[in-house]
Scaffold this motif. Structure first.
Motif, short mmCIF file in Angstrom:
data_model
loop_
_atom_site.label_atom_id
_atom_site.label_comp_id
_atom_site.label_asym_id
_atom_site.label_seq_id
_atom_site.Cartn_x
_atom_site.Cartn_y
_atom_site.Cartn_z
N ASP A 128 0.82 -1.22 0.00
CA ASP A 128 0.00 0.00 0.00
C ASP A 128 0.85 1.27 0.00
O ASP A 128 0.35 2.37 -0.18
N GLY A 132 3.12 1.63 8.41
CA GLY A 132 2.23 1.35 9.53
C GLY A 132 2.58 2.25 10.70
O GLY A 132 3.68 2.78 10.80
N LYS A 133 1.58 2.44 11.56
CA LYS A 133 1.80 3.27 12.74
C LYS A 133 2.82 2.61 13.66
O LYS A 133 2.79 1.39 13.84
N SER A 150 -2.83 -3.27 15.75
CA SER A 150 -4.20 -3.01 15.31
C SER A 150 -4.27 -2.05 14.12
O SER A 150 -5.34 -1.86 13.54
N ASP A 151 -3.16 -1.47 13.75
CA ASP A 151 -3.18 -0.46 12.69
C ASP A 151 -3.32 -1.11 11.30
O ASP A 151 -2.57 -2.03 10.96
N ALA A 152 -4.26 -0.61 10.50
CA ALA A 152 -4.53 -1.21 9.19
C ALA A 152 -3.33 -1.06 8.25
O ALA A 152 -3.01 -1.99 7.50
N ASP A 153 -2.67 0.10 8.28
CA ASP A 153 -1.53 0.32 7.38
C ASP A 153 -0.34 -0.58 7.72
O ASP A 153 0.51 -0.82 6.87
N LYS A 155 -0.55 -3.72 8.60
CA LYS A 155 -0.83 -5.13 8.27
C LYS A 155 0.02 -5.64 7.09
O LYS A 155 0.39 -6.81 7.06
N ASP A 156 0.23 -4.78 6.10
CA ASP A 156 0.96 -5.26 4.92
C ASP A 156 2.43 -4.79 4.91
O ASP A 156 3.12 -4.97 3.91
N GLY A 256 2.59 -8.25 10.56
CA GLY A 256 1.76 -9.00 11.48
C GLY A 256 2.38 -10.36 11.84
O GLY A 256 2.27 -10.82 12.97
#
Ligand SMILES: [Cu+2]
Length: 260
Positions: A128, A132-133, A150-153, A155-156, A256
């Motif tokens: 992306d 990530g945070k 928990s941060d969406a950014d 994850k990848d 993750g």
């Protein structure tokens, strides 16, 4: 392996390394001239002022100006090396940072590097393109970048913890270097890159690898008991090979996967 292989640094594999090698050669040439010159002068004085031909000390000393001219000559060469080569080279290294133009195929690749007793870790933004945070509260030995689970950014995001990281050949690479414990030094001998990794600071360096292969990261700062074992690996691969590896690692859960 010839004797030269042991005496010379490992061959350069980056676009920027040649200028650094040239500077090193010029500095060593000056040192060679000084070494031979001073040694010859020393031997001459030992012979010329030997006790048997100089029973009484001369209190006036040297009367000529040769030594003054020699000193000025050495100073001039040193000023030329410093102002003519070293300062411009450093200015280029810190000022001419590769810039993102929005093309994912040619944009510089950014990697966070985290030194850790006694290993190297790498972190990429993932497919992306968003980092990530990161939070110091989440940082641990198994999450050296402190990515927030928990941060969406996040994850990848791609992380290479104590394992080889990949970079594509002929692309600008920016490494942002830090440390999670003590001061280390991120050294890529074949890329002619050396930068201290300092806790609390993030210091960028850039280089462009021009040769595919397997390379080593070493720690160039005494950092504890196992400093000598603090080696990392990175591979310079083709653009395609990099993309395959990057997307697989990013999709596999990236950061993750390393939280456990
Ligand atoms: Cu170290």
């Amino acid at each position: 392996m010839s004797l030269w292989n042991y005496l010379l640094p490992p061959s350069n594999a980056s676009a920027q390394g040649r200028a650094i090698d040239d500077l090193l050669v010029y500095i060593h040439l000056l040192m060679l001239v000084l070494f031979v010159g001073w040694l010859a002068y020393f031997l001459y004085t030992v012979f010329r002022f030997r006790q048997s031909s100089n029973p009484k000390a001369d209190h006036v000393g040297a009367r000529g100006h040769v030594s003054t001219y020699a000193e000025i000559g050495v100073a001039v060469v040193e000023v030329v090396l410093l102002l003519g080569f070293a300062v411009p080279l450093w200015a280029k290294a810190v000022d001419e940072f590769p810039i993102k133009k929005g093309d994912p195929k040619t944009d510089p690749i950014e990697i966070q590097i985290m030194g850790q007793q006694f290993a190297w870790n790498a972190h990429y933004a993932g497919l992306d393109g968003k980092w990530g945070k990161q939070d110091i509260k989440d940082a641990s030995a198994n999450n050296p970048f402190g990515l927030v689970p928990s941060d969406a950014d996040a994850k990848d995001d791609v992380t290479c913890l104590r394992e080889p990281f990949l970079i594509p050949v002929n692309r600008d690479i920016i490494c942002r270097i830090s440390s999670m414990d003590v001061i280390h030094s991120f050294k890529l001998p074949r890329m002619r890159v050396t930068q201290d990794a300092i806790p609390g600071l993030t210091i960028p360096v850039h280089f462009t690898p021009v040769e595919k292969g397997d390379y080593m990261v070493i720690c160039a700062q005494l950092c504890g008991n196992l400093h000598s074992t603090m080696k990392g690996e990175y591979k310079v691969v083709s653009q395609e090979e990099f993309e395959t590896w990057y997307s697989a690692k990013s999709k596999a859960g990236g950061a993750g996967a390393s939280f456990e």
